[in-house]
Motif scaffolding. Structure first.
Motif, short mmCIF file in Angstrom:
data_model
loop_
_atom_site.label_atom_id
_atom_site.label_comp_id
_atom_site.label_asym_id
_atom_site.label_seq_id
_atom_site.Cartn_x
_atom_site.Cartn_y
_atom_site.Cartn_z
N ASP A 138 0.83 -1.21 0.00
CA ASP A 138 0.00 0.00 0.00
C ASP A 138 0.86 1.26 0.00
O ASP A 138 1.53 1.57 0.98
CB ASP A 138 -0.90 -0.01 1.24
CG ASP A 138 -1.55 1.34 1.46
OD1 ASP A 138 -2.04 1.92 0.48
OD2 ASP A 138 -1.59 1.80 2.62
N SER A 178 -3.16 4.18 0.54
CA SER A 178 -4.12 4.12 1.66
C SER A 178 -5.51 4.62 1.28
O SER A 178 -5.90 4.53 0.12
CB SER A 178 -3.58 4.88 2.88
OG SER A 178 -2.98 3.95 3.74
N GLY A 179 -6.31 5.11 2.26
CA GLY A 179 -7.66 5.58 1.98
C GLY A 179 -8.59 4.45 1.54
O GLY A 179 -8.38 3.28 1.86
N LEU A 184 -7.25 1.28 -0.24
CA LEU A 184 -6.70 0.24 0.64
C LEU A 184 -7.84 -0.54 1.31
O LEU A 184 -7.85 -1.78 1.29
CB LEU A 184 -5.79 0.86 1.71
CG LEU A 184 -5.33 -0.12 2.79
CD1 LEU A 184 -4.53 -1.28 2.19
CD2 LEU A 184 -4.51 0.58 3.87
N THR A 185 -8.80 0.19 1.88
CA THR A 185 -9.88 -0.48 2.63
C THR A 185 -10.58 -1.52 1.75
O THR A 185 -10.79 -2.65 2.17
CB THR A 185 -10.91 0.57 3.11
OG1 THR A 185 -10.19 1.66 3.66
CG2 THR A 185 -11.85 -0.02 4.13
N SER A 238 2.34 -1.39 4.48
CA SER A 238 1.90 -0.04 4.12
C SER A 238 2.99 0.97 4.48
O SER A 238 3.61 0.88 5.54
CB SER A 238 0.61 0.33 4.86
OG SER A 238 0.24 1.65 4.51
N LEU A 255 2.04 4.15 4.57
CA LEU A 255 1.23 5.29 5.01
C LEU A 255 0.39 4.98 6.22
O LEU A 255 0.12 5.86 7.04
CB LEU A 255 0.30 5.72 3.86
CG LEU A 255 0.98 6.39 2.68
CD1 LEU A 255 0.02 6.50 1.52
CD2 LEU A 255 1.48 7.76 3.08
N ASN A 256 -0.10 3.75 6.33
CA ASN A 256 -1.10 3.41 7.32
C ASN A 256 -0.45 2.72 8.52
O ASN A 256 0.41 1.84 8.35
CB ASN A 256 -2.09 2.44 6.66
CG ASN A 256 -3.43 2.48 7.32
OD1 ASN A 256 -3.55 2.11 8.48
ND2 ASN A 256 -4.44 2.94 6.61
N ASP A 257 -0.85 3.10 9.74
CA ASP A 257 -0.28 2.43 10.92
C ASP A 257 -1.06 1.17 11.30
O ASP A 257 -0.71 0.48 12.26
CB ASP A 257 -0.18 3.38 12.12
CG ASP A 257 -1.55 3.84 12.61
OD1 ASP A 257 -2.58 3.29 12.14
OD2 ASP A 257 -1.60 4.75 13.45
N GLY A 258 -2.12 0.88 10.56
CA GLY A 258 -2.85 -0.37 10.75
C GLY A 258 -3.89 -0.35 11.85
O GLY A 258 -4.73 -1.25 11.93
N LEU A 316 -7.53 -0.56 10.73
CA LEU A 316 -7.85 -1.56 9.70
C LEU A 316 -8.43 -2.83 10.34
O LEU A 316 -7.97 -3.26 11.40
CB LEU A 316 -6.59 -1.93 8.92
CG LEU A 316 -5.93 -0.80 8.11
CD1 LEU A 316 -4.63 -1.29 7.49
CD2 LEU A 316 -6.89 -0.29 7.04
N HIS A 364 3.98 -1.64 9.06
CA HIS A 364 4.18 -0.29 8.51
C HIS A 364 5.68 -0.12 8.29
O HIS A 364 6.48 -0.44 9.17
CB HIS A 364 3.68 0.77 9.49
CG HIS A 364 4.06 2.17 9.09
ND1 HIS A 364 3.37 2.88 8.15
CD2 HIS A 364 5.09 2.96 9.48
CE1 HIS A 364 3.94 4.06 7.98
NE2 HIS A 364 4.99 4.14 8.78
#
Ligand SMILES: NC(=O)c1ccc[n+]([C@@H]2O[C@H](COP(=O)([O-])OP(=O)(O)OC[C@H]3O[C@@H](n4cnc5c(N)ncnc54)[C@H](OP(=O)(O)O)[C@@H]3O)[C@@H](O)[C@H]2O)c1
Length: 318
Positions: free
Chosen positions: A223, A226-227, A230-231, A245, A247-250, A253, A263
């Motif tokens: 990823d 994100s946004g 990703l979802t 990812s 960008l995302n810290d998880g 999610l 990450h």
């Protein structure tokens, strides 16, 4: 009197309007430092994040701040204790330091030699200047953290940008099947870099299209966007798949219990730069250039990177 250099800089956090171009003092060469004549400096989304003051918790800034963490250049002077590099060496690097102050958007910079590697002979200055951060991010994410192996399938989100473009090539070199996600306009670009399949994120839910290409799911989801993209892509992962990812810290999610999440924040690394150079010199890693800008046009370079729709790399040629 200190030597001066032409540089882009800002004296307070803020928007693109805070950028100026002028003469600044070059720092003295401390032990282990080299002075570079900058040939090219890649522009990355994080440069705008730092300028806006949104990265200050991670890397504090000292004003005036010269932005830029990517560089390719020629060693002009060596400070005391420099052992690995010599005057005339052509080098490249991701030269992020503990404080953002002496960045790379300048004609000359002073930087520790331990952040620099010999630059790839097969790449132009501009290409080598655009490789370090994006290439290291892709390598440390897909190959090191993601452990991608031959025969596996990877889904790359944000695959037409600087990071995604390197990720496609590294994944193909690892022997994986690559499904690359970006806009339809970038499909040809991603195919040229080696993508087996491309998906337009504007054309509908990504996961439904992935199911047709990889009915059993993907082994690795990388990823770089994100946004929503990703979802809606999480459903493509195999039950024991990996999600990496940048960008995302998880935390927000909803990940199945068997999925491994990590990450990644790219780290400066000479051994990793050496590896990228070997791949580039073997013809396995190219750096597509979206646009080059002079130092005087630094605002235009930032406008392009802050569009978040750059196909390839933006590079400053001072
Ligand atoms: N954690 C770290 O260490 C690290 C390191 C480097 C980068 N990053 C982050 O990673 C991101 C990507 O970096 P980059 O240098 O590759 O940026 P970039 O060169 O600006 O590329 C971004 C790409 O994302 C594509 N895109 C935009 N919206 C999308 C969506 N909804 N789904 C899929 N693709 C989409 C764009 O393609 P289209 O034009 O075709 O829409 C564009 O090519 C940035 O947010 C950056 O800050 C993190």
């Amino acid at each position: 009197m200190a030597q001066q250099t032409k540089a882009a800089y800002y004296t307070e956090f803020g928007g693109i309007d805070k950028l100026q171009v002028g003469s600044l003092d070059l720092p003295n060469l401390s032990a282990g430092d080299v002075q570079l004549l900058v040939k090219a400096a890649g522009v990355n989304p994080v440069d705008a994040v730092v300028r806006a003051g949104h990265f200050a918790q991670v890397v504090p800034s000292v004003f005036p701040t010269v932005p830029g963490w990517d560089v390719c250049g020629i060693v002009e002077k060596c400070g005391p204790g420099v052992t690995r590099l010599a005057v005339g060496d052509e080098v490249y690097g991701y030269v992020r330091q503990p404080v953002a102050q002496h960045g790379t958007f300048a004609e000359r910079i002073v930087v520790p030699e331990n952040l620099l590697a010999k630059s790839p002979a097969k790449l132009s200055w501009v290409e080598a200047g655009g490789l370090p951060l994006a290439g290291l991010t892709a390598y440390q994410s897909v190959i090191k953290a993601g452990q991608l192996k031959a025969g596996e399938t990877i889904l790359i989100l944000g695959a037409s940008g600087g990071v995604g473009g390197s990720a496609i090539q590294l994944a193909k070199d690892a022997g994986a099947t690559v499904i690359a996600v970006a806009s339809a306009d970038s499909a040809g670009h991603m195919k040229k870099l080696g993508a087996d399949y491309t998906i337009d994120y504007k054309a509908g839910p990504v996961a439904e299209t992935v199911k047709k290409m990889a009915p059993d799911g993907v082994d690795l989801l990388f990823d770089a966007i994100s946004g929503d993209t990703l979802t809606q892509s999480l459903a493509t992962l195999k039950p024991t798949g990996r999600l990496i990812s940048v960008l995302n810290d998880g935390k927000a999610l909803q990940l199945p219990a068997g999925v491994h999440f990590q990450h990644v924040m790219a780290q400066p690394s000479v051994p990793d730069l050496d590896h990228l150079r070997e791949l580039a010199d073997a013809g396995k890693l190219t750096v597509p250039i979206a646009a080059t800008f002079s130092l005087d046009d630094v605002k235009k370079a930032f406008e392009q990177i802050e569009s978040h729709h750059t196909t390839g790399k933006v590079v400053i040629v001072p």
